[in-house]
Design a protein around this motif. Sequence first.
Motif, PDB file in Angstrom:
ATOM      1  N   LYS A  90       0.846  -1.206   0.000  1.00 33.88           N
ATOM      2  CA  LYS A  90       0.000   0.000   0.000  1.00 33.88           C
ATOM      3  C   LYS A  90       0.878   1.252   0.000  1.00 33.88           C
ATOM      4  O   LYS A  90       0.541   2.251  -0.636  1.00 33.88           O
ATOM      5  N   TYR A  91       1.973   1.184   0.707  1.00 31.50           N
ATOM      6  CA  TYR A  91       2.871   2.351   0.718  1.00 31.50           C
ATOM      7  C   TYR A  91       3.459   2.585  -0.675  1.00 31.50           C
ATOM      8  O   TYR A  91       3.595   3.725  -1.110  1.00 31.50           O
ATOM      9  N   TYR A  92       3.784   1.521  -1.393  1.00 34.25           N
ATOM     10  CA  TYR A  92       4.262   1.678  -2.775  1.00 34.25           C
ATOM     11  C   TYR A  92       3.202   2.383  -3.626  1.00 34.25           C
ATOM     12  O   TYR A  92       3.506   3.306  -4.387  1.00 34.25           O
ATOM     13  N   LEU A  93       1.945   1.913  -3.496  1.00 35.83           N
ATOM     14  CA  LEU A  93       0.860   2.529  -4.283  1.00 35.83           C
ATOM     15  C   LEU A  93       0.733   4.012  -3.935  1.00 35.83           C
ATOM     16  O   LEU A  93       0.548   4.867  -4.811  1.00 35.83           O
ATOM     17  N   TYR A  94       0.882   4.301  -2.652  1.00 29.69           N
ATOM     18  CA  TYR A  94       0.771   5.686  -2.166  1.00 29.69           C
ATOM     19  C   TYR A  94       1.888   6.551  -2.749  1.00 29.69           C
ATOM     20  O   TYR A  94       1.642   7.675  -3.207  1.00 29.69           O
ATOM     21  N   VAL A  95       3.100   6.053  -2.756  1.00 30.86           N
ATOM     22  CA  VAL A  95       4.238   6.827  -3.284  1.00 30.86           C
ATOM     23  C   VAL A  95       4.099   7.018  -4.798  1.00 30.86           C
ATOM     24  O   VAL A  95       4.380   8.095  -5.327  1.00 30.86           O
ATOM     25  N   PHE A  96       3.630   6.004  -5.504  1.00 28.03           N
ATOM     26  CA  PHE A  96       3.386   6.154  -6.941  1.00 28.03           C
ATOM     27  C   PHE A  96       2.383   7.294  -7.170  1.00 28.03           C
ATOM     28  O   PHE A  96       2.591   8.167  -8.008  1.00 28.03           O
ATOM     29  N   GLU A  97       1.293   7.236  -6.399  1.00 26.74           N
ATOM     30  CA  GLU A  97       0.236   8.249  -6.530  1.00 26.74           C
ATOM     31  C   GLU A  97       0.784   9.649  -6.220  1.00 26.74           C
ATOM     32  O   GLU A  97       0.497  10.606  -6.934  1.00 26.74           O
ATOM     33  N   ARG A  98       1.585   9.740  -5.169  1.00 28.43           N
ATOM     34  CA  ARG A  98       2.174  11.027  -4.769  1.00 28.43           C
ATOM     35  C   ARG A  98       3.071  11.588  -5.871  1.00 28.43           C
ATOM     36  O   ARG A  98       3.298  12.777  -5.969  1.00 28.43           O
ATOM     37  N   ASP A 123      -9.252   5.733   0.776  1.00 24.83           N
ATOM     38  CA  ASP A 123      -9.022   7.025   1.446  1.00 24.83           C
ATOM     39  C   ASP A 123      -8.577   6.814   2.885  1.00 24.83           C
ATOM     40  O   ASP A 123      -7.709   7.523   3.390  1.00 24.83           O
ATOM     41  N   ILE A 124      -9.166   5.822   3.541  1.00 28.98           N
ATOM     42  CA  ILE A 124      -8.765   5.530   4.938  1.00 28.98           C
ATOM     43  C   ILE A 124      -7.298   5.090   4.960  1.00 28.98           C
ATOM     44  O   ILE A 124      -6.527   5.479   5.846  1.00 28.98           O
ATOM     45  N   ASP A 125      -6.897   4.275   3.982  1.00 24.72           N
ATOM     46  CA  ASP A 125      -5.484   3.847   3.911  1.00 24.72           C
ATOM     47  C   ASP A 125      -4.557   5.057   3.772  1.00 24.72           C
ATOM     48  O   ASP A 125      -3.507   5.111   4.404  1.00 24.72           O
ATOM     49  N   ARG A 126      -4.967   6.008   2.950  1.00 20.60           N
ATOM     50  CA  ARG A 126      -4.119   7.198   2.732  1.00 20.60           C
ATOM     51  C   ARG A 126      -3.920   7.956   4.045  1.00 20.60           C
ATOM     52  O   ARG A 126      -2.825   8.376   4.375  1.00 20.60           O
ATOM     53  N   GLU A 127      -5.001   8.095   4.788  1.00 19.00           N
ATOM     54  CA  GLU A 127      -4.898   8.784   6.092  1.00 19.00           C
ATOM     55  C   GLU A 127      -4.051   7.970   7.056  1.00 19.00           C
ATOM     56  O   GLU A 127      -3.216   8.505   7.788  1.00 19.00           O
ATOM     57  N   THR A 128      -4.265   6.664   7.062  1.00 27.28           N
ATOM     58  CA  THR A 128      -3.505   5.789   7.969  1.00 27.28           C
ATOM     59  C   THR A 128      -2.015   5.847   7.636  1.00 27.28           C
ATOM     60  O   THR A 128      -1.168   5.865   8.534  1.00 27.28           O
ATOM     61  N   ILE A 129      -1.699   5.900   6.354  1.00 26.50           N
ATOM     62  CA  ILE A 129      -0.294   5.958   5.940  1.00 26.50           C
ATOM     63  C   ILE A 129       0.369   7.232   6.467  1.00 26.50           C
ATOM     64  O   ILE A 129       1.510   7.200   6.944  1.00 26.50           O
TER      65      ILE A 129
END
Length: 170
Positions: A90-98, A123-129
């Motif tokens: 999930k963090y990889y997906l988040y960094v790609f998105e960022r 969206d909850i994952d993004r906040e949790t990250i």
Amino acid sequence: MQTTGTHFNYYQVCKRKLWLFANGINMEHTSDLVYEGNLIHEESYPQRSSKYEEVEMDGIKVDFYDARNKVIHEIKKSDKVEKAHEWQLKYYLYVFERNGIAGVTGILEYPVLRKTETILLSDIDRETILTMEKEIQAIIESEVCPPLEKKRICKSCSYYDFCFSREEEE
Ligand code: SF4
């Protein structure tokens, strides 16, 4: 220090492991995660083709990115710490998105177990990250190593001798 996928993984597994790793105390030449992924990949997918790219950005390194289908493949041996694998991906997906690469999906693969799991970012994952990132930074910047906690995973952890050698002597 820049947060990495390995930090996210170790944060789920053990705060002490996260601190030791981030503070340069390594028991192996390479991290458990990198070694595991590459070894399983070679053994399980000897002819996986060049459709996968290696991507490095913002402190993460993705070994198998299928740019055409926008899928990150993360290969693991055992699902004992599945939650840690999920958050790493999930963090990889988040960094790609960022970095402007939106709509990427993750697939966790356990070839030995013949199991796969699709990972999406909510969206909850993004906040949790965001919260996790702050906690990870607080742990790794702390002067004090978190205390030892006996866990089921300890026996297969590369820091086992480091953590338990004194106990065994006693
Ligand atoms: S051996 Fe156990 S307590 Fe020590 S770092 Fe590994 S998981 Fe944490």
